[in-house]
Write a protein that holds these residues in place. Structure first.
Motif, PDB file in Angstrom:
ATOM      1  N   THR A  31      73.321  26.813  69.373  1.00  0.00           N
ATOM      2  CA  THR A  31      72.409  27.094  68.262  1.00  0.00           C
ATOM      3  C   THR A  31      71.626  25.847  67.887  1.00  0.00           C
ATOM      4  O   THR A  31      72.076  24.714  68.126  1.00  0.00           O
ATOM      5  CB  THR A  31      73.188  27.576  67.034  1.00  0.00           C
ATOM      6  N   GLN A  32      70.471  26.065  67.296  1.00  0.00           N
ATOM      7  CA  GLN A  32      69.670  24.930  66.838  1.00  0.00           C
ATOM      8  C   GLN A  32      70.437  24.149  65.779  1.00  0.00           C
ATOM      9  O   GLN A  32      70.349  22.922  65.723  1.00  0.00           O
ATOM     10  CB  GLN A  32      68.336  25.418  66.272  1.00  0.00           C
ATOM     11  N   ARG A  33      71.198  24.846  64.945  1.00  0.00           N
ATOM     12  CA  ARG A  33      71.963  24.178  63.888  1.00  0.00           C
ATOM     13  C   ARG A  33      72.995  23.223  64.503  1.00  0.00           C
ATOM     14  O   ARG A  33      73.156  22.090  64.038  1.00  0.00           O
ATOM     15  CB  ARG A  33      72.657  25.219  63.012  1.00  0.00           C
ATOM     16  N   HIS A  34      73.696  23.699  65.535  1.00  0.00           N
ATOM     17  CA  HIS A  34      74.698  22.847  66.193  1.00  0.00           C
ATOM     18  C   HIS A  34      74.036  21.622  66.812  1.00  0.00           C
ATOM     19  O   HIS A  34      74.517  20.492  66.670  1.00  0.00           O
ATOM     20  CB  HIS A  34      75.445  23.645  67.266  1.00  0.00           C
ATOM     21  N   SER A  36      71.211  20.282  65.953  1.00  0.00           N
ATOM     22  CA  SER A  36      70.733  19.431  64.868  1.00  0.00           C
ATOM     23  C   SER A  36      71.860  18.556  64.334  1.00  0.00           C
ATOM     24  O   SER A  36      71.661  17.360  64.068  1.00  0.00           O
ATOM     25  CB  SER A  36      70.151  20.290  63.742  1.00  0.00           C
TER      26      SER A  36
END
Length: 270
Positions: A31-34, A36
């Motif tokens: 994921t983009q969150r991970h 980031s």
């Protein structure tokens, strides 16, 4: 190594590849969150995600090992010596390919143009070359473009030499390397600038090489070990030259026969 260092490396490679966090995350199956969190140093990535990110970034095996070690993990890709027992089957196969390509020239080249193997037909490239350029290990790229190497015999040096330089610059952009930048700068000094005129055909023009037997017109094929898991093999490529016309094919056949007979005569005298 700190998580901040790892994040900085990932951001640097993303910039080189021109990928957004979202694009890289999608390629790596995360994921983009991970991603980031990893790039900001808020999360230490596991070994598996580092390998996936490195693969998704299109890093070389050496660069993947470097990224793993930045995080603190052991490298996963070996780097064997070409003369080691483990690579003997590969050496034998390469020797067979080089011999099978006769009477046309073929070489196995390591990074920065270093020749590690070649067949007898490459003598056409060393004709009239400075002995200094022929001292082992021979650097084929320098031999090709140096004024005391092949350059004086290449009839279309401006166009063909620029093709070589542009390929190296593309490689340097993909895998930034100060040593390669310096080497490209050196080679670029040997190649004359030429304006692009209405008859420009891009990189489709074969190399026109003068020889004692007449002009040769050669085209090049490059082969690499795409599925190699050993750094040494992954960094090698086979450069094979082919005749662009029947005249060149016949001249190379005659040269090969003369060279073979000369060696046979010399051996019998000994």
């Amino acid at each position: 190594m700190s998580s901040t260092t790892v994040g900085a490396e990932l951001r640097r490679w993303r910039a080189v590849r021109r990928l957004s966090q979202l694009e890289l995350a999608a390629l790596a199956g995360t994921t983009q969150r991970h991603l980031s969190f990893i790039e900001s140093g808020r999360s230490r990535p596991g070994r598996a995600i580092v390998i996936r990110l490195a693969e998704s970034l299109g890093l070389s095996l050496r660069e993947r090992n470097d990224l793993l070690m930045t995080v603190g993990y052991a490298p996963v890709f070996t780097e064997s010596g070409l003369d080691e027992t483990a690579l003997r089957p590969v050496r034998v196969a390469l020797e067979q390919i080089l011999h099978g390509h006769l009477p046309y020239p073929a070489l196995v080249i390591a990074p920065y143009g270093r020749v590690v193997a070649a067949n007898d037909a490459v003598e056409v490239f060393t004709e009239d070359a400075s002995l200094e350029l022929l001292e082992p290990p021979v650097n084929m790229l320098r031999l090709m473009l140096h004024p005391q190497g092949m350059a004086a015999r290449v009839g279309n040096l401006d166009e063909w030499g620029r093709h070589v330089i542009d390929n190296l610059r593309a490689r340097a952009r993909r895998s930034p390397d100060p040593r390669l930048d310096d080497f490209v700068a050196e080679l670029a000094e040997y190649v004359p600038q030429a304006p692009v005129g209405p008859e420009h055909l891009g990189f489709s023009v074969p190399m026109r090489l003068a020889s004692a037997d007449g002009e040769l017109r050669l085209i090049t094929t490059l082969t690499s070990f795409a599925t190699a898991t050993d750094i040494t093999l992954a960094e090698l490529h086979l450069e094979a030259f082919l005749p662009a016309d029947q005249t060149t094919a016949e001249l190379l056949r005659v040269r090969a026969e003369r060279y073979r007979n000369g060696r046979t005569t010399a051996a019998s005298r000994r």
